[in-house]
Design a protein around this motif. Structure first.
Motif, PDB file in Angstrom:
ATOM      1  N   UNK A 203      44.242  35.479  33.369  1.00 34.67           N
ATOM      2  CA  UNK A 203      45.236  34.406  33.267  1.00 34.67           C
ATOM      3  C   UNK A 203      44.848  33.138  33.995  1.00 34.67           C
ATOM      4  N   UNK A 204      45.309  32.039  33.421  1.00 34.93           N
ATOM      5  CA  UNK A 204      45.267  30.744  34.133  1.00 34.93           C
ATOM      6  C   UNK A 204      46.584  30.082  33.756  1.00 34.93           C
ATOM      7  N   UNK A 205      47.476  29.969  34.724  1.00 36.66           N
ATOM      8  CA  UNK A 205      48.814  29.491  34.413  1.00 36.66           C
ATOM      9  C   UNK A 205      49.572  30.488  33.569  1.00 36.66           C
ATOM     10  N   UNK A 206      49.347  31.780  33.804  1.00 32.57           N
ATOM     11  CA  UNK A 206      50.013  32.818  33.004  1.00 32.57           C
ATOM     12  C   UNK A 206      50.659  33.876  33.911  1.00 32.57           C
ATOM     13  N   UNK A 207      50.772  33.574  35.194  1.00 31.60           N
ATOM     14  CA  UNK A 207      51.487  34.471  36.109  1.00 31.60           C
ATOM     15  C   UNK A 207      50.659  35.647  36.593  1.00 31.60           C
ATOM     16  N   UNK A 208      51.344  36.460  37.430  1.00 29.81           N
ATOM     17  CA  UNK A 208      50.606  37.474  38.211  1.00 29.81           C
ATOM     18  C   UNK A 208      50.357  38.800  37.490  1.00 29.81           C
ATOM     19  N   UNK A 209      50.940  38.962  36.291  1.00 32.17           N
ATOM     20  CA  UNK A 209      50.812  40.278  35.648  1.00 32.17           C
ATOM     21  C   UNK A 209      49.532  40.449  34.835  1.00 32.17           C
ATOM     22  N   UNK A 210      48.711  39.410  34.771  1.00 32.69           N
ATOM     23  CA  UNK A 210      47.449  39.528  34.035  1.00 32.69           C
ATOM     24  C   UNK A 210      46.519  40.474  34.811  1.00 32.69           C
ATOM     25  N   UNK A 211      45.489  40.957  34.110  1.00 29.32           N
ATOM     26  CA  UNK A 211      44.542  41.876  34.759  1.00 29.32           C
ATOM     27  C   UNK A 211      43.587  41.141  35.691  1.00 29.32           C
ATOM     28  N   UNK A 212      43.500  39.840  35.548  1.00 33.81           N
ATOM     29  CA  UNK A 212      42.657  39.042  36.429  1.00 33.81           C
ATOM     30  C   UNK A 212      43.110  37.600  36.380  1.00 33.81           C
ATOM     31  N   UNK A 213      42.485  36.774  37.189  1.00 33.36           N
ATOM     32  CA  UNK A 213      42.832  35.350  37.237  1.00 33.36           C
ATOM     33  C   UNK A 213      41.561  34.525  37.193  1.00 33.36           C
ATOM     34  N   UNK A 214      41.674  33.342  36.599  1.00 28.12           N
ATOM     35  CA  UNK A 214      40.560  32.390  36.617  1.00 28.12           C
ATOM     36  C   UNK A 214      41.091  31.036  37.066  1.00 28.12           C
ATOM     37  N   UNK A 215      40.308  30.334  37.875  1.00 26.93           N
ATOM     38  CA  UNK A 215      40.636  28.949  38.224  1.00 26.93           C
ATOM     39  C   UNK A 215      39.382  28.100  38.079  1.00 26.93           C
ATOM     40  N   UNK A 216      39.597  26.844  37.760  1.00 24.37           N
ATOM     41  CA  UNK A 216      38.503  25.869  37.748  1.00 24.37           C
ATOM     42  C   UNK A 216      38.124  25.634  39.217  1.00 24.37           C
ATOM     43  N   UNK A 217      36.833  25.759  39.532  1.00 29.81           N
ATOM     44  CA  UNK A 217      36.438  25.756  40.946  1.00 29.81           C
ATOM     45  C   UNK A 217      36.829  24.455  41.658  1.00 29.81           C
ATOM     46  N   UNK A 218      36.765  23.339  40.967  1.00 31.27           N
ATOM     47  CA  UNK A 218      37.121  22.078  41.628  1.00 31.27           C
ATOM     48  C   UNK A 218      38.605  22.019  41.968  1.00 31.27           C
ATOM     49  N   UNK A 219      39.442  22.720  41.191  1.00 27.96           N
ATOM     50  CA  UNK A 219      40.874  22.804  41.499  1.00 27.96           C
ATOM     51  C   UNK A 219      41.074  23.698  42.718  1.00 27.96           C
ATOM     52  N   UNK A 220      40.448  24.879  42.676  1.00 28.46           N
ATOM     53  CA  UNK A 220      40.567  25.866  43.763  1.00 28.46           C
ATOM     54  C   UNK A 220      40.106  25.268  45.108  1.00 28.46           C
ATOM     55  N   UNK A 221      39.075  24.431  45.030  1.00 30.45           N
ATOM     56  CA  UNK A 221      38.488  23.885  46.258  1.00 30.45           C
ATOM     57  C   UNK A 221      39.147  22.582  46.709  1.00 30.45           C
ATOM     58  N   UNK A 222      40.077  22.081  45.913  1.00 40.48           N
ATOM     59  CA  UNK A 222      40.766  20.839  46.306  1.00 40.48           C
ATOM     60  C   UNK A 222      39.860  19.628  46.244  1.00 40.48           C
ATOM     61  N   UNK A 223      39.045  19.549  45.195  1.00 36.02           N
ATOM     62  CA  UNK A 223      38.137  18.397  45.050  1.00 36.02           C
ATOM     63  C   UNK A 223      38.839  17.216  44.398  1.00 36.02           C
ATOM     64  N   UNK A 224      39.917  17.499  43.658  1.00 35.66           N
ATOM     65  CA  UNK A 224      40.573  16.453  42.866  1.00 35.66           C
ATOM     66  C   UNK A 224      42.005  16.306  43.381  1.00 35.66           C
ATOM     67  N   UNK A 225      42.208  15.522  44.452  1.00 39.58           N
ATOM     68  CA  UNK A 225      43.518  15.522  45.122  1.00 39.58           C
ATOM     69  C   UNK A 225      44.658  15.023  44.247  1.00 39.58           C
ATOM     70  N   UNK A 226      44.346  14.192  43.246  1.00 39.96           N
ATOM     71  CA  UNK A 226      45.442  13.639  42.432  1.00 39.96           C
ATOM     72  C   UNK A 226      45.716  14.472  41.187  1.00 39.96           C
ATOM     73  N   UNK A 227      45.008  15.601  41.045  1.00 38.97           N
ATOM     74  CA  UNK A 227      45.211  16.461  39.881  1.00 38.97           C
ATOM     75  C   UNK A 227      45.592  17.837  40.389  1.00 38.97           C
ATOM     76  N   UNK A 228      46.892  18.129  40.339  1.00 40.79           N
ATOM     77  CA  UNK A 228      47.313  19.433  40.838  1.00 40.79           C
ATOM     78  C   UNK A 228      48.390  20.018  39.930  1.00 40.79           C
ATOM     79  N   UNK A 229      47.946  20.647  38.820  1.00 40.53           N
ATOM     80  CA  UNK A 229      48.935  21.289  37.947  1.00 40.53           C
ATOM     81  C   UNK A 229      49.690  22.379  38.705  1.00 40.53           C
ATOM     82  N   UNK A 230      50.883  22.717  38.201  1.00 41.30           N
ATOM     83  CA  UNK A 230      51.756  23.717  38.861  1.00 41.30           C
ATOM     84  C   UNK A 230      51.036  25.041  39.113  1.00 41.30           C
TER      85      UNK A 230
END
Ligand code: KIV
Length: 289
Positions: A203-230
């Motif tokens: 899941x990405x933006x699909x909640x905690x019940x998925x079997x796994x999660x994926x994030x874009x590394x630049x989002x996870x690392x806080x590289x893009x301060x003005x782009x923060x989806x929910x």
């Protein structure tokens, strides 16, 4: 060290162990994520946005994907590497899809590929799997469809849309997908899908019940301060760390604090015999090649 495979990812689902996936675009980050224990690295076409600065993933080409997949493959030893099929690389014909997917495996070093699309793409996916190419599907929000869907919007909120996503998921599983990315769908729908399917849901933006999660590394690392989806959680503030390091570098260059003697080479006749072995003193990177 055992390489993560599509089979070990599927075993993780069966054992109830969550699957961790992060995007990576270069060897340096791939090595860090690999050593940190990430199960799979996705060379996502999101690189068009976070690396190239476009406002969609559409301009990404096969050559771009190959270049970044090769770099990530060099950096990772254990993680499974998934390469995205970029827009235009699989839609025109199944033959082209097979040719391009094979390049990502044979030239890029990926272990599997991912493509966006619901039940309409099940025949293409089946054709790829028959050619020996492991395929991860991607349903829900499909960024390559941004012009048809009218933007990056949550999918599956209405009954009709949720039913379509259910049909998509079943068709792709039947066609031989080894896993599915579920992007930006309600968590209740993701829970239903994860229980229904025998293959892992990531899941990405699909909640905690998925079997796994994926994030874009630049989002996870806080590289893009003005782009923060929910759905993004920033686990670091690299934007600040990088900015502060760059500011300090400029300050030290301007005040001549950097480079100090410690960061400079000496003429050979000034290097005392006890100071440095001659071969080390000559090696720019600190060790003989
Ligand atoms: O391109 C990408 O990074 C992706 C993830 C968002 C799943 O497809």
């Amino acid at each position: 060290m055992k390489k993560v495979t599509i089979h070990s990812l599927q075993k993780q689902k069966a054992a109830g162990q969550k699957i961790c996936v992060v995007t990576a675009y270069d060897a340096a980050f791939a090595r860090i994520f690999d050593e940190a224990g990430v199960d799979a690295l996705l060379v996502g076409d999101s690189l068009g946005m976070v690396i190239q600065g476009h406002n969609s993933t559409l301009p990404v080409t096969m050559e771009h994907m190959l270049y970044h997949t090769q770099a990530v493959s060099r950096g990772a030893k254990r993680a499974h590497i998934i390469a995205d099929m970029p827009f235009g690389s699989y839609q025109a014909s199944d033959e082209e899809a097979v040719r391009n997917a094979m390049r990502l495996l044979s030239e890029g070093g990926a272990g599997s590929i991912k493509l966006e699309g619901g039940e309409a793409y099940a025949p293409t996916l089946r054709r790829l799997v028959r050619a020996g190419i492991p395929v991860m599907g991607h349903i829900g929000l499909q960024p390559q469809q941004v012009h048809s869907t009218g933007g990056f919007v949550v999918q599956g909120r209405s009954e009709e849309s949720a039913q379509q996503i259910l049909r998509d998921a079943k068709a792709l599983e039947q066609a031989g997908a080894y896993a599915l990315v579920l992007e930006a769908i309600p968590m209740e729908l993701a829970r239903t899908l994860s229980a229904l399917l025998s293959i892992p849901t990531i899941g990405i933006g699909a909640g905690k019940h998925c079997d796994g999660q994926v994030l874009v590394c630049y989002d996870l690392l806080g590289m893009l301060p003005h782009f923060k989806p929910k759905f993004v959680k920033q686990y670091a503030n690299l934007h600040e760390v990088v900015s502060q390091a760059a500011q300090q570098f400029c300050e030290e260059v301007r005040t001549e604090c950097f480079p100090s003697e410690e960061h400079a080479f000496r003429s050979m006749r000034l290097v005392s015999s006890t100071e440095e072995a001659p071969e080390r003193a000559n090696s720019v990177y600190g060790a003989p090649i």
